[in-house]
Design a protein around this motif. Structure first.
Motif, PDB file in Angstrom:
ATOM      1  N   ARG A 108       6.742  -3.689   5.042  1.00  0.00           N
ATOM      2  CA  ARG A 108       7.053  -5.072   5.449  1.00  0.00           C
ATOM      3  C   ARG A 108       7.691  -5.896   4.322  1.00  0.00           C
ATOM      4  O   ARG A 108       7.561  -7.106   4.254  1.00  0.00           O
ATOM      5  CB  ARG A 108       5.789  -5.777   5.990  1.00  0.00           C
ATOM      6  CG  ARG A 108       5.459  -5.302   7.416  1.00  0.00           C
ATOM      7  CD  ARG A 108       4.178  -5.904   7.935  1.00  0.00           C
ATOM      8  NE  ARG A 108       3.027  -5.231   7.355  1.00  0.00           N
ATOM      9  CZ  ARG A 108       2.099  -5.843   6.635  1.00  0.00           C
ATOM     10  NH1 ARG A 108       2.162  -7.125   6.409  1.00  0.00           N
ATOM     11  NH2 ARG A 108       1.091  -5.158   6.145  1.00  0.00           N
ATOM     12  N   TYR A 109       8.389  -5.205   3.408  1.00  0.00           N
ATOM     13  CA  TYR A 109       9.144  -5.919   2.387  1.00  0.00           C
ATOM     14  C   TYR A 109      10.627  -5.625   2.592  1.00  0.00           C
ATOM     15  O   TYR A 109      11.117  -4.592   2.162  1.00  0.00           O
ATOM     16  CB  TYR A 109       8.700  -5.503   0.979  1.00  0.00           C
ATOM     17  CG  TYR A 109       7.323  -6.006   0.637  1.00  0.00           C
ATOM     18  CD1 TYR A 109       7.158  -7.257   0.045  1.00  0.00           C
ATOM     19  CD2 TYR A 109       6.193  -5.258   0.940  1.00  0.00           C
ATOM     20  CE1 TYR A 109       5.891  -7.749  -0.247  1.00  0.00           C
ATOM     21  CE2 TYR A 109       4.916  -5.741   0.655  1.00  0.00           C
ATOM     22  CZ  TYR A 109       4.785  -6.986   0.062  1.00  0.00           C
ATOM     23  OH  TYR A 109       3.537  -7.469  -0.216  1.00  0.00           O
TER      24      TYR A 109
ATOM     25  N   ASP B 269       1.167  -4.283  -6.229  1.00  0.00           N
ATOM     26  CA  ASP B 269       1.718  -3.162  -5.479  1.00  0.00           C
ATOM     27  C   ASP B 269       1.995  -3.585  -4.029  1.00  0.00           C
ATOM     28  O   ASP B 269       1.309  -4.445  -3.477  1.00  0.00           O
ATOM     29  CB  ASP B 269       0.718  -1.995  -5.495  1.00  0.00           C
ATOM     30  CG  ASP B 269       1.384  -0.700  -5.062  1.00  0.00           C
ATOM     31  OD1 ASP B 269       2.101  -0.120  -5.889  1.00  0.00           O
ATOM     32  OD2 ASP B 269       1.219  -0.293  -3.893  1.00  0.00           O
ATOM     33  N   HIS B 270       3.000  -2.942  -3.428  1.00  0.00           N
ATOM     34  CA  HIS B 270       3.352  -3.255  -2.033  1.00  0.00           C
ATOM     35  C   HIS B 270       2.225  -2.987  -1.043  1.00  0.00           C
ATOM     36  O   HIS B 270       2.249  -3.484   0.067  1.00  0.00           O
ATOM     37  CB  HIS B 270       4.577  -2.416  -1.628  1.00  0.00           C
ATOM     38  CG  HIS B 270       5.861  -3.124  -1.904  1.00  0.00           C
ATOM     39  ND1 HIS B 270       7.073  -2.684  -1.467  1.00  0.00           N
ATOM     40  CD2 HIS B 270       6.096  -4.270  -2.581  1.00  0.00           C
ATOM     41  CE1 HIS B 270       8.013  -3.514  -1.857  1.00  0.00           C
ATOM     42  NE2 HIS B 270       7.440  -4.475  -2.553  1.00  0.00           N
TER      43      HIS B 270
ATOM     44  N   MET C 108       8.354   1.837  -9.119  1.00  0.00           N
ATOM     45  CA  MET C 108       9.203   0.800  -8.522  1.00  0.00           C
ATOM     46  C   MET C 108       9.091  -0.520  -9.287  1.00  0.00           C
ATOM     47  O   MET C 108       8.024  -0.875  -9.768  1.00  0.00           O
ATOM     48  CB  MET C 108       8.760   0.561  -7.078  1.00  0.00           C
ATOM     49  CG  MET C 108       9.574  -0.488  -6.376  1.00  0.00           C
ATOM     50  SD  MET C 108       9.370  -0.427  -4.608  1.00  0.00           S
ATOM     51  CE  MET C 108       7.852  -1.274  -4.418  1.00  0.00           C
ATOM     52  N   THR C 109      10.206  -1.209  -9.408  1.00  0.00           N
ATOM     53  CA  THR C 109      10.169  -2.592  -9.878  1.00  0.00           C
ATOM     54  C   THR C 109      11.122  -3.404  -8.996  1.00  0.00           C
ATOM     55  O   THR C 109      11.824  -2.829  -8.169  1.00  0.00           O
ATOM     56  CB  THR C 109      10.471  -2.693 -11.388  1.00  0.00           C
ATOM     57  OG1 THR C 109      10.277  -4.053 -11.790  1.00  0.00           O
ATOM     58  CG2 THR C 109      11.877  -2.266 -11.747  1.00  0.00           C
ATOM     59  N   ALA C 110      11.120  -4.707  -9.141  1.00  0.00           N
ATOM     60  CA  ALA C 110      11.869  -5.523  -8.180  1.00  0.00           C
ATOM     61  C   ALA C 110      12.684  -6.607  -8.874  1.00  0.00           C
ATOM     62  O   ALA C 110      12.365  -7.037  -9.979  1.00  0.00           O
ATOM     63  CB  ALA C 110      10.891  -6.164  -7.208  1.00  0.00           C
TER      64      ALA C 110
ATOM     65  N   GLY D 126       4.121   1.512  -6.024  1.00  0.00           N
ATOM     66  CA  GLY D 126       4.836   1.147  -7.244  1.00  0.00           C
ATOM     67  C   GLY D 126       4.425   1.986  -8.444  1.00  0.00           C
ATOM     68  O   GLY D 126       5.058   1.924  -9.503  1.00  0.00           O
ATOM     69  N   PHE D 127       3.359   2.736  -8.297  1.00  0.00           N
ATOM     70  CA  PHE D 127       2.829   3.509  -9.423  1.00  0.00           C
ATOM     71  C   PHE D 127       2.494   4.925  -8.974  1.00  0.00           C
ATOM     72  O   PHE D 127       2.171   5.145  -7.806  1.00  0.00           O
ATOM     73  CB  PHE D 127       1.569   2.825  -9.982  1.00  0.00           C
ATOM     74  CG  PHE D 127       1.835   1.418 -10.417  1.00  0.00           C
ATOM     75  CD1 PHE D 127       2.278   1.147 -11.699  1.00  0.00           C
ATOM     76  CD2 PHE D 127       1.715   0.356  -9.530  1.00  0.00           C
ATOM     77  CE1 PHE D 127       2.578  -0.145 -12.095  1.00  0.00           C
ATOM     78  CE2 PHE D 127       2.010  -0.950  -9.910  1.00  0.00           C
ATOM     79  CZ  PHE D 127       2.449  -1.195 -11.206  1.00  0.00           C
TER      80      PHE D 127
END
Ligand code: HEM
Length: 381
Positions: free
Chosen positions: A21-22, A155-156, A270-272, A369-370
């Motif tokens: 949902r991102y 984290d997502h 992951m990074t944003a 993300g990890f």
């Protein structure tokens, strides 16, 4: 996650998606990820959406972290601590880090088994960062709990419950560091907190709130990823025994082995970023305000950049992985993380002839993300 990465990369290395949902651009191509990380028109932003009224404490602390700041504040916050993270400054810590790793290993040596994460990697990372910050040793277990709770808030997969818990934890941490700051104001020591309180040669002095946010960032960053690098290394050796044989035969490969594990099982997946203006990256039009998710673990396995990208090769050279990011936010602790991982693996190499999984049920934690194992129990001879 790797087949998922390969799938979306083959459709488009900058993929428009809505995972967890991102909604945003999911970047899996190496070249594209590297371009975006280096381009300050893609700005870092706090992971909590601005519309969230709750979790105010957590949000306010995140807002002051260098990781989520743009220039000139980023520079001001980073420069003051960076002198303690240069290879030269960290060299002095190598003997104590090795001694700590050795001590932790000797503690479990007789049992011929250990849990790589809870017996070894976590206490090592905790002791090192506590030592640098100037926090009493006995409080390191508290640090571990804090780090575990806070990592979930970025984290997502985060839930409302984990955010609420993260908010409470942040409050506890603020109170803790406020007390420590008061102590150091009266009686400065040779530690990071005292350094943060000292006159800033690079601009305005840091406010107490900025100092607290920096400490909290260092506690989170100093724990989770380093622990995962150590555990993922042992995991890779166990799942790739011929590569481990090579390393045992030639311990000089340790540095290149760690680089390869960083690439192959990157602790940060992951990074944003958020686009500060309309931009075009390799023919993809990205609009101002769009969210961009950089899948580091995918970029590290882009076949356009790495030969046999999905194979682990501890002799791989060159190895320009993106596991520590790139550009102005390049990981401040990269050298420290490598020193800790080297000390940990060297200790295992020196004290064991054989290592084996204790159980076949090894699970990854439910994070996107990890890349983090739940636990890693091993037996050794
Ligand atoms: C930034 C990864 C260990 C402190 C970053 C970034 C990555 C990363 C990918 C960039 C994030 C972005 O651009 O959005 C890792 C990995 C580590 C590790 C994989 C271990 C294997 C550490 C350690 C510390 C640390 C041990 C400190 C004790 C930081 C800080 C930043 C950062 C302060 C923000 C830098 C800035 O915004 O200028 N790290 N890190 N990291 N890391 Fe690490």
């Amino acid at each position: 996650p790797y087949s998922f990465y390969d799938n979306i990369r083959s459709t488009n290395p900058i993929y428009k998606g809505n995972f967890f949902r991102y909604p945003g651009w999911y970047v899996t191509g190496y070249e594209e990820a590297n371009l975006i990380l280096k381009d300050i028109r893609f700005q870092n932003r706090i992971p909590l959406p601005e519309t969230t009224k709750k979790y105010e404490v957590l949000k306010n602390v995140q807002k002051q972290m260098m990781l989520y700041k743009n220039q000139p504040d980023h520079n001001r916050l980073r420069k003051i601590v960076s002198e303690r993270f240069t290879p030269r400054a960290l060299e002095q810590l190598i003997p104590i880090i090795k001694e700590t790793a050795n001590g932790l290993f000797c503690h479990v040596a007789n049992q011929k088994r250990m849990n790589v994460i809870s017996d070894f990697a976590f206490p090592l990372a905790s002791l090192v960062i506590a030592n640098m910050l100037g926090v009493p040793k006995q409080e390191k277990d508290q640090f571990r709990q804090w780090a575990l709770t806070l990592i979930q808030t970025i984290d997502h997969t985060r839930s409302k419950e984990s955010l609420a818990k993260g908010n409470d934890t942040t409050l506890e941490m603020i109170q803790y560091f406020q007390q420590l700051i008061q102590k150091r104001k009266q009686d400065p020591q040779d530690d990071l907190i005292s350094l943060l309180l000292s006159d800033n040669q690079n601009g305005e002095p840091l406010t107490d709130a900025e100092i607290i946010s920096t400490c909290i960032l260092l506690v989170i960053a100093g724990h989770e990823t380093t622990v995962n690098l150590i555990a993922n290394s042992v995991y890779c050796f166990l799942t790739h025994p011929t590569q481990y044989d090579k390393l045992q035969a030639n311990p000089l490969l340790l540095d290149s082995a760690i680089q390869e594990i960083l690439r192959y099982e990157s602790p940060t997946q992951m990074t944003a970023r958020i686009a500060a203006e309309d931009l075009t990256i390799n023919q993809t039009e990205i609009k101002k305000g769009d969210h961009v998710y950089l899948l580091i673990g995918a970029a590290n396995r882009d076949p356009k950049k790495f030969i046999n990208a999905n194979s682990l090769d501890i002799t791989r050279s060159p190895n320009p992985h993106l596991s520590f990011g790139s550009g102005i936010h390049f990981c401040l602790g990269a050298t420290l993380a490598k020193i800790e991982a080297q000390a940990a693996i060297q200790t295992i190499l020196e004290h064991t002839q054989k290592i084996k999984f204790e159980t076949t049920e090894i699970e990854w934690r439910n994070l996107v993300g990890f890349r983090a194992l739940k636990e890693l129990p091993i037996i050794f001879e």
